[in-house]
Design a protein around this motif. Structure first.
Motif, PDB file in Angstrom:
ATOM      1  N   VAL A   1      85.592  23.699  29.164  1.00 28.14           N
ATOM      2  CA  VAL A   1      86.778  23.811  30.252  1.00 28.14           C
ATOM      3  C   VAL A   1      87.785  24.137  29.278  1.00 28.14           C
ATOM      4  N   LEU A   2      88.262  25.593  29.439  1.00 28.51           N
ATOM      5  CA  LEU A   2      89.614  26.313  28.705  1.00 28.51           C
ATOM      6  C   LEU A   2      90.834  25.515  29.408  1.00 28.51           C
TER       7      LEU A   2
ATOM      8  N   ARG B   1      93.119  39.112  35.056  1.00 26.21           N
ATOM      9  CA  ARG B   1      93.791  38.697  34.277  1.00 26.21           C
ATOM     10  C   ARG B   1      93.090  38.492  32.645  1.00 26.21           C
ATOM     11  N   SER B   2      93.871  38.704  31.615  1.00 27.34           N
ATOM     12  CA  SER B   2      93.184  38.662  30.397  1.00 27.34           C
ATOM     13  C   SER B   2      93.886  37.601  29.471  1.00 27.34           C
TER      14      SER B   2
ATOM     15  N   ASP C   1      84.663  35.182  25.831  1.00 33.61           N
ATOM     16  CA  ASP C   1      83.925  35.727  24.767  1.00 33.61           C
ATOM     17  C   ASP C   1      84.363  34.921  23.314  1.00 33.61           C
ATOM     18  N   GLY C   2      85.169  33.805  23.642  1.00 36.40           N
ATOM     19  CA  GLY C   2      85.609  33.059  22.483  1.00 36.40           C
ATOM     20  C   GLY C   2      87.029  33.484  21.944  1.00 36.40           C
ATOM     21  N   THR C   3      87.469  34.653  22.205  1.00 37.89           N
ATOM     22  CA  THR C   3      88.850  34.876  22.035  1.00 37.89           C
ATOM     23  C   THR C   3      89.713  35.599  23.061  1.00 37.89           C
TER      24      THR C   3
ATOM     25  N   VAL D   1      86.848  26.294  34.162  1.00 41.14           N
ATOM     26  CA  VAL D   1      85.224  26.256  33.519  1.00 41.14           C
ATOM     27  C   VAL D   1      84.960  27.521  33.352  1.00 41.14           C
ATOM     28  N   VAL D   2      84.551  27.643  31.925  1.00 45.84           N
ATOM     29  CA  VAL D   2      84.402  29.107  31.398  1.00 45.84           C
ATOM     30  C   VAL D   2      82.796  29.044  30.879  1.00 45.84           C
ATOM     31  N   ARG D   3      81.982  27.807  30.860  1.00 51.05           N
ATOM     32  CA  ARG D   3      80.769  28.006  30.691  1.00 51.05           C
ATOM     33  C   ARG D   3      80.029  26.898  31.128  1.00 51.05           C
TER      34      ARG D   3
END
Length: 343
Positions: free
Chosen positions: A102-103, A128-129, A151-153, A27-29
């Motif tokens: 969700v990513l 972790r990126s 951030d979308g990227t 879950v990212v947002r």
């Protein structure tokens, strides 16, 4: 990091190494009221098996259905949104108007998940990126707690070890505190070198130690995900632990006793190599002032104060009685025995 999140990562690694197609969902947002917070994770296998959760269940069912139909992309990360309207929010078990993204990230060798799991099991903080365009991940040491930035990227997640609680003393309050902390997903370690206490310990899922308290604290090397609470009412045992605990990065250090007893304790600690700032970190009397008298009430007050600090909430409630949590008669069934290392 909660143990369930670590289980998700371990399961994803195991499935991938066993030859399965695997996606990690994070879950990212969220907007409005969402059933799971940012950072919640799940792993989903090619045949629809899942581990973890990103919602109350309906989103998982939809992802399982898409996975089984071969509709999910295994090549690069993909962002999916649920609950963009009231009808969809209701369909997927979200409060009306709530939305979450969700990513979905395919697990590959470039995901660095085995390295992430190994780092967490060493109780190290790590960032972790993930590059969303390629799915390539990198790991770097971290000096802060858990968190998620998207951030979308790039998806940047900070991971820390599982929270743990070290309890000095295996008496009544310790039993209730250990049970409550276990329910909150702490790794619990109870230390008591007095055989008449530890020999009757029967709380499952808790590690025990007969070491002297200072030896245990030194061996464990407390970090910012560690809480230490002394509950023996024996100044020698409690103070031994506090001398090492207050010098550590532990996020919470507490000692049972009244204001008067804790003032005397602070005076004793000042005779050793502790600075005034280190002594000021001591939460004593331990716990929030709830008027607690019974062992379970005292445990509630302690776990409540720990939870507030863990969640970044400033605790301002004052303990203004001379006899407070931890000094009620039901706690002590006999005077504390002074124990020396020779014992």
């Amino acid at each position: 990091m909660d143990s369930i999140d670590l289980d998700v990562l371990k399961t994803a690694v195991h499935w991938h190494q066993s030859g399965h197609k695997v996606l990690i969902g994070t879950v990212v947002r969220t907007w409005g009221s969402a059933p799971r917070p940012v950072g919640a994770m799940m792993a989903i296998r090619g045949d629809g098996h899942i581990k973890g959760s990103v919602s109350g269940g309906c989103i998982e069912d939809d992802l399982i259905d898409q996975m089984r139909k071969g509709e999910l992309d295994y090549r690069t990360p993909d962002l999916v949104t649920y609950g963009v309207g009231g009808d969809q929010a209701h369909k997927f078990g979200l409060p009306c108007g709530g939305t979450l993204q969700v990513l979905l990230e395919p697990v590959r060798d470039e995901s660095c998940l085995p390295e992430l799991v190994a780092t967490l099991e060493r109780r190290e903080l790590v960032t972790r990126s993930v590059d969303i365009a390629t799915g390539h991940a990198t790991l770097t040491p971290s000096h802060s707690g858990t968190g998620v930035v998207f951030d979308g990227t790039h998806l940047i997640t900070q991971h820390g070890p599982r929270y743990r609680l070290v309890i000095i003393g295996a008496a009544q309050v310790s039993r209730y505190l250990a049970d409550m902390a276990t329910a909150l997903d702490y790794q619990v370690i109870v230390c008591d070198p007095r055989e008449e206490y530890l020999d009757t310990w029967d709380v499952s899922g808790v590690e025990t130690s007969r070491e002297m308290p200072d030896d245990l604290i030194l061996r464990l090397e407390p970090d910012s995900c560690t809480a230490i609470v002394t509950l023996t009412h024996d100044p020698k045992l409690d103070d031994m632990a506090l001398l090492e605990a207050l010098k550590s990065p532990a996020f919470y250090v507490g000692a049972i006793g009244s204001r008067l007893n804790n003032q005397k304790r602070r005076e004793r600690l000042a005779l050793f190599d502790l600075t005034p700032d280190e002594i000021a970190r001591l939460h004593g009397p331990v716990g929030l002032h709830l008027g607690a008298r019974t062992p379970p009430e005292i445990a509630v007050s302690i776990i409540a104060e720990m939870t507030a600090l863990r969640n970044g909430v400033t605790v301002t409630q004052k303990k203004d009685e001379d006899v407070l949590e931890g000094d009620a008669c039901p706690i002590l069934t006999r005077p504390p025995r002074i124990l020396s290392r020779a014992d």
